[in-house]
Design a protein around this motif. Structure first.
Motif, PDB file in Angstrom:
ATOM      1  N   LEU A 114      -3.702  -6.788  -4.769  1.00 26.99           N
ATOM      2  CA  LEU A 114      -2.650  -7.240  -3.862  1.00 26.99           C
ATOM      3  C   LEU A 114      -2.308  -8.718  -4.062  1.00 26.99           C
ATOM      4  O   LEU A 114      -1.571  -9.297  -3.266  1.00 26.99           O
ATOM      5  N   THR A 165       3.164  -5.065   6.021  1.00 26.64           N
ATOM      6  CA  THR A 165       2.683  -3.754   5.578  1.00 26.64           C
ATOM      7  C   THR A 165       1.401  -3.380   6.318  1.00 26.64           C
ATOM      8  O   THR A 165       1.224  -2.239   6.740  1.00 26.64           O
ATOM      9  N   ARG A 166       0.514  -4.337   6.482  1.00 29.36           N
ATOM     10  CA  ARG A 166      -0.731  -4.081   7.223  1.00 29.36           C
ATOM     11  C   ARG A 166      -0.443  -3.745   8.682  1.00 29.36           C
ATOM     12  O   ARG A 166      -1.063  -2.851   9.257  1.00 29.36           O
ATOM     13  N   LEU A 175       2.718  -8.535   2.771  1.00 26.75           N
ATOM     14  CA  LEU A 175       1.390  -7.934   2.952  1.00 26.75           C
ATOM     15  C   LEU A 175       1.048  -7.813   4.430  1.00 26.75           C
ATOM     16  O   LEU A 175       0.570  -6.764   4.880  1.00 26.75           O
ATOM     17  N   VAL A 193       1.420  -9.637  -4.127  1.00 26.29           N
ATOM     18  CA  VAL A 193       2.243  -9.303  -2.969  1.00 26.29           C
ATOM     19  C   VAL A 193       2.372 -10.549  -2.093  1.00 26.29           C
ATOM     20  O   VAL A 193       1.362 -11.133  -1.699  1.00 26.29           O
TER      21      VAL A 193
END
Length: 190
Positions: free
Chosen positions: A26, A37-38, A34, A29
């Motif tokens: 990752l 997305t988390r 990130l 990213v």
């Protein structure tokens, strides 16, 4: 309501994969993407868990399409959950993990087989070793109720999903090799 995971001081499946270079990379990213997305993944997983166990959970309306994709998956595969956001450990190999789901499916090749499933609200490829680790730990804890199938479910923003089967027979030996390398690295370097 998020699940509180137990920990026995053992390394997790994902930590082992990261430590031996087999986890997702990752580093490219951007941090804001990130984090978003988390956040989406956390909310979608909490919504899935709430649906399974029957408690209330207010998902951000922005993330509802991913939950709709999950509901479509359940309907179309006649998925019956056994455990959501569970805890597994393998004392002999010294690791633990938290599979998203263990349950039943009516997909060709899966009927009558206890299956470990990983739900993804982003990229779903590359989970074969992770699921092999979960399956092996579950099987160590449940010798009379084995998992012998696995798959990832890519939940999409448009309310659809894609099921990606995982070949546990191919992934499990690689998983155990990763654990062996991890244990040797810890032995050598602490």
């Amino acid at each position: 309501m998020a699940t509180t995971f137990r920990s026995n001081g053992l390394p997790s499946v994902t930590a082992i994969l990261q430590a031996v270079g087999l986890g997702p990379d990752l580093t490219r990213v951007p941090p804001d993407i990130l984090e978003a997305t988390r956040d989406r993944g956390t909310q979608v997983h909490a919504g899935i868990e709430a649906l399974h166990y029957g408690y209330d959970y207010e998902i951000d309306p922005e993330y509802k399409p991913w939950l709709d994709a999950y509901l479509r998956f359940v309907e179309e595969t006649q998925h019956v959950p056994i455990i959501s956001e569970g805890y597994v450990r393998n004392d002999a190999w010294g690791y633990e993990g938290h599979p998203d789901r263990i349950g039943w499916l009516t997909l060709k090749g899966f009927v009558g087989h206890r299956t470990v499933i990983d739900f993804k609200s982003g990229a779903a490829e590359g989970v074969d070793l992770q699921l092999a680790g979960y399956a092996a730990a579950y099987n160590a804890m449940n010798p009379k109720a084995q998992i012998d199938r696995a798959g990832a479910v890519a939940l999409r923003k448009d309310g659809t999903y894609r099921f990606i089967p995982v070949d546990l027979r191919a992934a499990t030996p690689i998983w155990y090799a990763a654990v062996t390398v991890y244990r040797e690295r810890v032995r050598r370097h602490g």
